[in-house]
Design a protein around this motif. Structure first.
Motif, PDB file in Angstrom:
ATOM      1  N   ASP A  27       0.831  -1.207   0.000  1.00 15.24           N
ATOM      2  CA  ASP A  27       0.000   0.000   0.000  1.00 15.24           C
ATOM      3  C   ASP A  27       0.864   1.254   0.000  1.00 15.24           C
ATOM      4  O   ASP A  27       0.625   2.196  -0.753  1.00 15.24           O
ATOM      5  CB  ASP A  27      -0.916   0.007   1.222  1.00 15.24           C
ATOM      6  N   ALA A  50      -4.743   7.624   1.028  1.00 13.16           N
ATOM      7  CA  ALA A  50      -4.489   6.237   1.433  1.00 13.16           C
ATOM      8  C   ALA A  50      -4.700   5.283   0.267  1.00 13.16           C
ATOM      9  O   ALA A  50      -5.510   5.541  -0.633  1.00 13.16           O
ATOM     10  CB  ALA A  50      -5.406   5.845   2.587  1.00 13.16           C
ATOM     11  N   LYS A  52      -5.343   1.052  -0.246  1.00 13.04           N
ATOM     12  CA  LYS A  52      -5.602  -0.222   0.410  1.00 13.04           C
ATOM     13  C   LYS A  52      -5.769  -1.280  -0.668  1.00 13.04           C
ATOM     14  O   LYS A  52      -6.681  -1.193  -1.485  1.00 13.04           O
ATOM     15  CB  LYS A  52      -6.866  -0.137   1.274  1.00 13.04           C
ATOM     16  N   SER A  54      -5.499  -5.588  -1.439  1.00 10.18           N
ATOM     17  CA  SER A  54      -5.292  -6.959  -0.999  1.00 10.18           C
ATOM     18  C   SER A  54      -4.453  -7.696  -2.037  1.00 10.18           C
ATOM     19  O   SER A  54      -4.886  -7.828  -3.191  1.00 10.18           O
ATOM     20  CB  SER A  54      -6.632  -7.686  -0.830  1.00 10.18           C
ATOM     21  N   GLY A  60      -8.997  -3.443  -4.227  1.00 16.27           N
ATOM     22  CA  GLY A  60      -8.519  -2.406  -3.321  1.00 16.27           C
ATOM     23  C   GLY A  60      -9.128  -1.057  -3.633  1.00 16.27           C
ATOM     24  O   GLY A  60      -9.983  -0.923  -4.528  1.00 16.27           O
TER      25      GLY A  60
END
Length: 258
Positions: A27, A50, A52, A54, A60
């Motif tokens: 990330d 941000a 995120k 996976s 994500g």
């Protein structure tokens, strides 16, 4: 036999620890890549709140993606995306082309600002297109890839995006530098791009950015020029006779389409 089992257990734990450490950095590395790699393409600031992702499912989100305004424009930013959802084909990550199944962006905030030299979005899109052209020219002059530290040629990242969908984009259009106080707010029609980079070697991240920004710029200019321009000028508080209003509308239309 017990000592062999213990060694196997220790190895499994160590491998799991290394994998977790690597995945935990994904990330951060993507966020860093966007914030460092995109500004040279668009020639303005880019920030991300941000990322995120996976590494197992390939799904994500990118949150708080923001593109600043280029020089010469007064607004604080050109675009803000609260959240973009994406899905990768995880089997493609180790290949020559990373396949992104979809990118879905809901209700981004787009600020279209018209100036005498054209709109801010048009400037940003042109910066991206110029960057792509410069990269292509440089690649043509030097077809041999630069060697990496280990002596092997570096491979540029190539992408394939099966679908990119932008829905409910909130457009704020203004010509404040020309008509003080003039502004209009509209919702853009859905923007859908498909099969970007498919059927070949793929496209670079810069080419993807250039194509998406160019389409957004075009749709934003259409909406501003054909939607609420009369209200935009009347909302400025400036009294304009009917003929003058028509001339004003035509003039600002040209500015938004530049």
């Amino acid at each position: 036999m017990k000592w062999l089992l213990r060694i196997v257990v220790v190895l499994v734990v160590l491998i799991a620890a290394f994998l977790w450490l690597g995945y935990s950095q994904i990330d951060r590395l993507i966020k860093l890549g966007i914030e460092k790699g995109t500004p040279p393409v668009v020639q303005t600031s880019v920030t991300v709140a941000a990322v995120k992702l996976s590494p197992f499912s390939g799904t994500g989100t990118i949150e708080g993606f923001e593109i600043g305004n280029p020089k010469g424009f007064t607004g604080p930013r050109a675009m803000h995306i609260g959240k973009a959802e994406m899905a990768l084909d995880t089997s493609s990550v180790s290949g020559d082309k990373i396949v992104i199944k979809h990118i879905r962006i809901a209700a981004p905030e787009i600020n279209l600002e018209a100036g005498l030299g054209g709109t801010n979005l048009k400037h940003i899109a042109k910066n991206a297109q110029d960057f792509v052209s410069q990269q292509s020219t440089a690649a043509g002059k030097d077809s041999t890839a630069a060697p990496a530290d280990d002596g092997k040629p570096k491979k540029s990242v190539k992408l394939q995006v099966d679908e990119l969908l932008i829905t409910g984009a909130k457009l704020s259009a203004s010509a404040a530098g020309i008509v003080p106080g003039a502004n209009a707010n509209v919702t853009l029609p859905d923007i859908r791009l498909t099969n970007l980079g498919s059927g070949g070697a793929g496209i670079s991240p810069a080419e993807l950015i250039a194509q998406v920004l160019s389409r957004i710029s075009t749709e934003a200019a259409k909406a501003s020029a054909n939607g609420s321009l009369k209200n935009l000028l009347q909302g400025s508080g400036v009294k304009i006779e009917s003929d003058g209003l028509k001339d004003g509308v035509d003039g600002v239309k040209k500015l938004f389409r530049k």
